[in-house]
Structure formats: C-alpha cells, structure tokens
Enzyme design. Structure first.
Site, short mmCIF file in Angstrom:
data_model
loop_
_atom_site.label_atom_id
_atom_site.label_comp_id
_atom_site.label_asym_id
_atom_site.label_seq_id
_atom_site.Cartn_x
_atom_site.Cartn_y
_atom_site.Cartn_z
N THR A 1 101.67 34.73 22.36
CA THR A 1 100.98 33.59 21.74
C THR A 1 99.60 34.06 21.28
O THR A 1 99.21 35.20 21.50
CB THR A 1 100.74 32.46 22.76
OG1 THR A 1 99.76 32.91 23.71
CG2 THR A 1 102.00 32.10 23.51
N VAL B 1 95.00 45.43 18.11
CA VAL B 1 94.32 45.97 16.92
C VAL B 1 95.32 46.81 16.14
O VAL B 1 95.93 47.73 16.69
CB VAL B 1 93.14 46.88 17.33
CG1 VAL B 1 92.40 47.36 16.08
CG2 VAL B 1 92.19 46.15 18.26
N LYS C 1 88.86 42.01 16.81
CA LYS C 1 89.41 43.37 16.95
C LYS C 1 88.29 44.39 17.15
O LYS C 1 88.38 45.28 17.99
CB LYS C 1 90.24 43.72 15.71
CG LYS C 1 91.55 42.91 15.64
CD LYS C 1 92.26 43.08 14.33
CE LYS C 1 93.54 42.26 14.29
NZ LYS C 1 94.11 42.13 12.96
N ASP D 1 89.05 37.06 12.98
CA ASP D 1 90.13 37.87 13.53
C ASP D 1 89.71 39.35 13.56
O ASP D 1 89.90 40.06 14.55
CB ASP D 1 91.37 37.66 12.63
CG ASP D 1 92.55 38.45 13.10
OD1 ASP D 1 92.99 38.21 14.24
OD2 ASP D 1 93.01 39.34 12.35
N GLY E 1 103.33 33.83 2.30
CA GLY E 1 103.30 33.99 3.76
C GLY E 1 102.42 35.14 4.21
O GLY E 1 102.52 35.60 5.35
N GLU F 1 97.36 33.21 7.13
CA GLU F 1 97.59 32.18 8.15
C GLU F 1 97.84 30.87 7.41
O GLU F 1 97.46 30.74 6.24
CB GLU F 1 96.34 32.04 9.03
CG GLU F 1 96.05 33.25 9.91
CD GLU F 1 97.12 33.49 10.97
OE1 GLU F 1 97.62 32.51 11.56
OE2 GLU F 1 97.50 34.66 11.16
#
Ligand code: ADP
Ligand code: ASP
Ligand code: MG
Length: 827
Positions: A559, A613, A686, A682, A668, A671
């Site tokens: 998740t 990562v 990382k 995001d 796609g 997000e």
C-alpha cells in the site's frame, strides 16, 4: 502360507461408530493368512464414560443411571445398524445383563462413597467386552467360516501389578493361550484389549491406553509375524499433530526411539507396548484405519540410520523439586539418600538434573506427588536443613517436559544447540535440562503454559526448511496482485531448487482480510476472497502470519498507506520481517526512521525496501554497499519519477505542457491526481530515504522542493485543476526556450551532496548529460564517490510499473530467505 499369526489392534478412535466397525471388519476380512488376532479397545470415549459413572457413584450422584442409559443407546444404535434389529437381539440382551451388573457395582460404591481399584477396573473393562462381541458378530455375519470368535482377555493374559505397572506372567499366559487359541485355531479371533486377570484370577486393567500393550502381549504369546496398531493418524508423527500442525509421519523408527517417544508422551503408543515384541523382534506398524492406503510407520529393531532426531514430545502435569545447598558439594551419597527416600514413598522420578557443581539437584515428578516428594526429601535431610548445609527444598508446579528423541542424535553435533536455540528465539524459559547418556533424548523442562509453543518452535527448528516463510500481504492492488501472480508462477521451482517454502497465508486490504489455513491458494485467491474474506482485524492478521509453528513471518506492504506504515515498529519488534515499496515510514520524521532501525534490531527482523526508490533498480542496495564498504559518497543525483521523466522527455515546446499532462493522465502514466506527481513530494520522499541511507539526518520538511503546480491551482478539485492547467503553459514554455538557447534541456532532478545540501526541482541540464539520454519513463541515478570520482556510477532503467516493482519486492523476499538460511543446518 505358514500358520503364523498376524495381530492387529484397533483403538477407540477406529471404533467410534457403525461406520468404523464396518471399515474395520472389511480390513480384517481382506487380511491374508489363516490366523488373525484382532485386539479391540472400547468404542472411543466409552472408557471415559464408564469411569465417569464410577466417579458419580463415589459422589453418590444418581446421574450415573442416565450415563449408563446413554452408553446403552450408543451401543444399541451401532449394533442395530450393523446387525439389524433381529441380528442384534442376543447381543443387546447380553448388554442388559452387563448393565445390571454395572448398576449393582455402582450402587454399592454409592453406598460407601468410595470405589476400590477393583471396582474401577471392573466397570472400566466393559467397554472392551462390548466392542469385541460386536466386532465378532459383524465378522461372523460377513464370513461365518472365519469370523465369530471373541476371546475374553481375562482368560488369556495374566499379570502381576507392580510398582512400575503391570508385568506379564508369561508361563501362565502362554498356557492359557495354548488352551484358547492353540494350534488348531484358524480364522479371526477378536480379543478384548485393556483387561487382564491378576495372579488371584481377579480382573485388572493394563492402564489407560492399555490395549496397545494387550496387542503386544498377544503378538508375543502367538509369536506373531507382525503387529499392526490401527489408529486415527497416519503413523507415529514427529510431534502430536493436535498441537503441531506441521507434524509429519515418521516412516521408520527403532524400538528404542518409539519407546522413548511413548514414554515422553506420544500417546499414539502406550509406553509399555514394545516390551513384549522387542525380545522376539516382531515388527510393529502404526497405521490409520481411516486412511488404510497410507503405509504408516514401521517400528523395528533397525531403522535406516538418519542423522538428527525422530520426534519431539511433551508431557504435562509435572512439577520440579529442587534441592539446593552448598553442603552437597563433594559429599558422596547425597543423591543416593535422596532417591532412596523417594523410593520408600513410591514416587517415581521422570527426569533428573544435577549441576556438576553438585550445588543443586533438580528432579521432575508428576505434579500430584510433588508435595509428598518435597516432604520426604525434607525429612530425609532434616539435619542438613537445620544446620544450614542444605538451603532449601522447593517445588515449582505446572511444568512440562519437552523432549527431542532419536537414535541418530548420538554423535551428531549441534542438536542441543538447535533445540535450545529455537526455544531461546521463541522466548521460552528452560528451567532444567537433561540428556540421557544414550544420547537418544534431550529434555527441557518448561512452564506448562508455554509447552505447546515450545513444541512448535522446536519442531519448526528441526523439521521445516529454515527457508519457510509465512507471508501476509497487505494491499493486493496493482503491484500486490502482480506480486501474488509472480509468486504463484515461481513457488514450485523455488521449492525444488532452493528448498524455499513460500506460503502466502494472509491477504489484507483496507477493511477486510483473508486468512488461509495452511496457505492461501494463489490460483484462486480472488474467488476465495469473495467467499471468505472477513473484517480486518490487525491482531488476528499478525497472529495468523506469525504463528509459533512456522519459523519466519514476513509482512509485505504494497500500500501507500500511512496507517500501515505506522504499524511497522510493533511488527519488527515482534520479529516479523517487513518488505515494502511503501515510502511513508522511511520518509517520515528522522526520529521515526531511527526508531524503526532500532525496532528491527530489537526483533532481529529484517526490513527490506529496495523498491521504495527506482522500483527494482538496485539503487538503495548500491548506496548501502558504498557506505558500508567505506566509500565516501560525495553526491547523489537522479531522476526518480517516471512520470516527470516522461513529461519532460516529451515536452519539446511544440505542444503545450498541459496537453502533455492530460494525455499522460489518460494513458495511466500519472497518479489519478497528477498534482501528486507534479508536486515533487514523491521524489522528495525518495531523496530523503537515500539521504538517510547515507547517514544524513535529512527531514523532508527542510528539503527545498519545487512544486510545479502554482499556489492558485493547489486547492481545486481534479477536474477544475485540469481545466485550468493551461495557466502554467506560458511559464513552462519560457523555461524550455531559455534552456534550449543554452543547448540544455529541462529535467526534474533530485540532488544531495556530502555537505548536507539537498534539493528537488526543475533544472536545465546540458544536452550531453546522462540525464538527457534516458528512455521515456526511465529513472536514473548517478553516484559520485571517492572511488567513483572521475567517472560516476550510473544506474538507469525503468523505475516504475507493476511488473518491475512487484519483481523488485519478490527479489527482496529471496534476499530475505538468503539472510535467514545463512548457516542452515539441513538445507
Ligand atoms: P487410539 O484410540 O487409536 O488408541 P489414541 O487417541 O490413543 O488412539 O492415540 C492416537 C492419537 O495420539 C492421535 O490422534 C494423536 O492426536 C495423538 N498423538 C500424540 N502424539 C503423537 C505422535 N507423536 N504421533 C502420532 N500421534 C500422536
Ligand atoms: N479403552 C482403554 C482406554 O481408553 C484402553 C485403550 O483404549 O487402549 O484407556
Ligand atoms: Mg491409544
């Protein structure tokens, strides 16, 4: 075919009802050979019911009448089913006569409120008589020439009751055998188990579970070819299957091994069973009457010699008596006096352990005699206790003895280490230890409420591949379900090639979970989910994934949930390994990151997160290796977002940037809310993770992150945001053109340098820079280090997508298996 006997014994578990009797009759009629002896127990639970009646009578509780009626109903139902109303008449008349006798005995007991041993024995023994009569009648019905004879063992087996249990009087018993079942007998003789006569000709019993002993006695008297003990499990198992779900059948074992297992509690054979057959070398088979196709276990003088152990057992109801004092040191005869005192009291000692310092002697005895044992020892050493030469005689109740057994232990190093190592890792406290000089047994005394856990831990330590991984997967979404598919396709091969036993045993998503008994069938988990998913309960989920009987538990979190990440600490501390592409935990506060590393040490649990990562690209492990081997990492730079890589690869000024974002969303590549990509958060997570791997205590809040979404578009809903996204086009085009004028391109880059500075944002990068030569959604990272100084170390390739991410998680799982099996004993 010679005239030798074959003896079979059916326990209560094989004679529960009419169906069982039919099965038994069929098995015996299929037997070849002229002379078959069938020893029977009472129907399952019957002896208990009879003994309960005696107890009720002793309490003067008239309920024994009802219990007797219940027993009658059970017997009648089976008899009528097997023989028909007519056929059962004489059998049921005999039962009524017996019931009258039992009632008389019980009434007499009730009168004096006490039952002598003989009355116990008489009442308890009826169960075997009824079984024998019934089976003989069923056999006679099917085959009048072979069946029909039942033999009352009280006319056959004569024993003398001694301190260590009944001993057979062989000459008398042999003479009886010749009278009753001598040379002329052919066919099937059904003999009552459990009951016998004593020297005075009075009825006695061979103790609970004594029918096994009866069968062995009969086999010896008949000088049989073989003895088969039929029960409800496939054979002697490596542990009691009711307590250890992973127990497996032992194909062959020696008499000694079987005796040792029986003595230490393997109920499947009575401890005295083997005595009579050992002298004559009669092989014994343990088989399952409910599954007669299984060959069962063979117990014989020799077994294929295998290194290691044969089984693990536990006996409960023990207590420890500990005698301590410096006065024992170097004083000869102390142990003698102690055991002489116990002998006088008739206390039998199950286990003895004396420290070589002679400072203490510790014995295990049945709990119900512990207090008596303590008293007699205290009495025997009264003078020493008074003078202070002995400090104390104490008892500790509620103890169990867990024992590992096997002839092959002799000369096999490392067994004790493995045994106590597994107990230690399971957090089980061992109070006393004993190893017989035969090296056939190592015993540990543990608290009874930990005995099952101890059994399971020891069993998994010895029997399961050390690479047995019990897995709970959270989040069977795109990556999670791809991983399940990949595991399903590879599991068999991994088992064969590497002895790796991957068992996905639980799957959870936000509100529901699916728990698989031994494992979830990955072939059909979706259907299973629809039918059997239950409300999510984290405690049960964890308990199921991390049971005592499996060596290693792994939670795979697929998740992106904060809530799940918040649970890692507890799982790690309790020894559950974690594998995850979820960045939330590691990029949370630095304190939480440190705490997790500490938790992982506390629980000796591994925490693997290569896929946080660059998906499966070896970014985290490469950095870790550089740091661990003492290289000095001067800078880390990279493109860590496949989405942003794509957007700026495609953006060449000809189409508005907003247009490209919209197309990417429709394909796609972003997000559901493209701002999650455009915000740079995001990427920032990382970079934070990489910084921490490089021992830099970076906080994400301190990191300058360029959000490509202007302030005024942040609060909108997704549709409105996309509607107004064109507002950024002009500025974006201006930046593109400015860069192009210098021969550069726009790239969204994360950067970290050894002086502690770090940044995440859009940059103009030279045309020739490696960051300008990547495929559409590639990630790329460049390490500049003391060793890689002239030429940086570059890792590049697809850094997103379900197949590669799931593959990376799978690699982490295999890496974990390697860590766990390092130095394995039998893999
Ligand atoms: P029966 O009625 O056939 O005599 P028991 O109930 O006395 O059967 O013995 C069989 C049972 O012994 C099995 O059902 C099993 O639960 C238990 N058992 C305990 N330890 C072992 C073991 N090591 N191997 C097999 N069975 C065991
Ligand atoms: N029926 C007796 C008991 O339950 C003997 C046996 O089954 O072996 O103990
Ligand atoms: Mg039994």
């Amino acid at each position: 075919m010679d005239g030798r006997w074959r003896i079979h014994k059916f326990g209560g578990s094989s004679l529960a009802d009419a169906v069982c009797f039919r099965r038994v009759a069929a098995l015996m009629l299929a037997e070849e050979g002229p002379r078959t002896g069938v020893v029977v127990s009472a129907m399952g639970g019957m002896t208990d019911a009879l003994l309960e009646m005696v107890q009720l009578a002793e309490d003067d509780d008239a309920a024994f009448h009802e219990r007797l009626e219940d027993v009658g109903v059970r017997y009648r139902t089976a008899a009528v089913d097997l023989l028909g109303e007519q056929g059962a008449v004489s059998l049921l008349e005999q039962w009524e006569d017996d019931a009258d006798d039992i009632r008389d005995v019980l009434k007499a007991i009730a009168l004096v409120r006490s039952a002598p041993q003989r009355s116990h024995d008489v009442v308890a023994g009826y169960g075997e008589i009824w079984s024998a009569r019934l089976l003989a009648a069923v056999l006679a019905n099917s085959s009048p020439e072979r069946g029909g004879t039942w033999v009352d063992a009280r006319k056959l087996v004569i024993v003398s009751q001694a301190e260590l249990g009944p001993t057979v009087l062989w000459p008398q018993s042999s003479a009886h055998f010749d009278d009753v079942l001598g040379q002329s007998f052919t066919g099937i003789a059904v003999v009552t188990g459990f009951i016998a006569s004593d020297e005075e000709g009075l009825q006695t019993t061979l103790g609970r579970n004594g029918s096994d002993f009866s069968a062995a006695i009969l086999a010896a008297l008949a000088d049989a070819d073989a003895l088969t003990i039929w029960t409800d499990v496939d054979g002697v198992m490596s542990a009691d299957p009711r307590r250890v779900p992973e127990a497996r059948v032992i194909d062959r074992l020696t008499y000694n091994e079987a005796m040792e297992l029986a003595y230490f509690g393997a109920k499947v054979i009575h401890p005295q069973t083997l005595g009579p057959v050992v002298d004559r070398g009669i092989p014994v088979r343990i088989r399952n009457s409910h599954n007669p196709d299984h060959p069962g276990s063979l117990i014989s003088p020799e077994s294929a010699r295998e290194a290691g152990i044969k089984g693990i057992t536990a006996i409960g109801g023990m207590a420890l008596v500990n005698v301590e004092g410096s006065g024992m040191i170097g004083v000869p005869g102390t142990a003698d006096r102690l055991f002489a005192a116990l002998k006088r009291e008739g206390v039998s000692v199950t286990l003895i352990s004396q420290a070589s310092s002679e400072h203490s002697i510790c014995i295990a005895v049945p709990a119900d005699v512990a207090e008596r044992a303590r008293e007699v020892i205290a009495e025997a050493f009264m003078a020493e206790l008074q003078s202070g030469q002995l400090q104390s005689v104490d008892t500790t109740g509620a103890q169990s003895i867990v024992a590992v057994v096997g002839d092959g232990m002799e000369g096999t190093p490392g067994i004790a280490a493995r045994f106590f190592g597994t107990l230690g890792r399971a957090g089980i406290n061992v109070r006393a230890i004993a190893q017989g000089s035969s090296e056939r047994n190592i015993s540990a005394v543990v608290d009874s409420d930990e005995a099952t856990r101890a059994l399971r831990a020891a069993h998994s330590g010895f029997y399961l591949s050390s690479k047995t991984l019990s897995i709970g997967l959270i989040g069977p979404g795109v990556v999670g379900s791809t991983l399940l598919d990949q595991i399903e396709r590879r599991a068999e091969r991994l088992k064969v090639d590497f002895n790796l036993d991957i068992r996905v045993r639980a799957i959870a998503r936000s509100r529901a979970m699916l728990l698989g008994d031994r494992r979830v069938d990955l072939d059909s988990w979706q259907t299973d989910w629809e039918q059997n998913a239950e409300p999510l309960d984290w405690e049960r989920f964890e308990a199921h994934v991390n049971p005592d009987h499996l060596p290693h538990a792994v939670i795979i979190d697929c998740t992106a949930s904060d809530e799940v990440a918040g649970r890692y600490g507890g799982w790690l501390r309790r020894g559950v390994h974690i594998i995850t592409p979820n960045k939330k935990a590691l990029s949370d506060s630095y304190a939480y990151y440190k705490q997790l590393m500490e938790d992982s040490r506390t629980g000796s649990a591994h925490y693997l997160y290569e896929t946080t990562v660059g998906a499966a690209l070896p970014v985290v492990s490469t950095l870790r290796d550089l740091v661990d081997t003492g290289d000095e990492v001067r800078s880390v730079e990279g493109i860590f977002s496949g989405t942003l890589a794509y957007l700026f690869n495609v953006f060449d000024g000809s189409v508005p940037f907003s247009e490209i974002v919209r197309t990417a969303k429709d394909s796609g590549y972003t997000e559901p809310d493209p701002r999650d990509d455009l915000s740079g958060m995001d990427v920032a997570r990382k970079l934070t993770i990489l910084a921490r791997e490089n021992n830099m205590p970076l906080e994400i809040a301190e990191l300058p992150v360029e959000n490509l979404v202007p302030e005024e578009l942040l609060a909108l809903d997704v549709d409105d945001f996309l509607e107004r996204l064109h507002e950024i086009d002009a500025a974006m085009l201006a930046r593109f053109e400015a860069a192009a004028r210098d021969g550069k391109k726009l790239r969204y880059v994360a950067r970290l340098t050894a002086d502690g500075s770090a940044s995440v944002g859009l940059e103009a990068v030279d045309e020739s820079h490696p960051f300008n030569n990547i495929n559409l959604t590639d990630n790329i990272v460049q390490f500049q280090t003391a060793r890689y100084s002239a030429n940086p170390l570059v890792i590049q390739g697809p850094g997103a997508g379900p197949e590669v991410t799931a593959g990376g998680v799978f690699s982490d799982l295999l890496r974990l298996a390697k860590y766990l099996s390092a130095g394995a004993w039998h893999d």
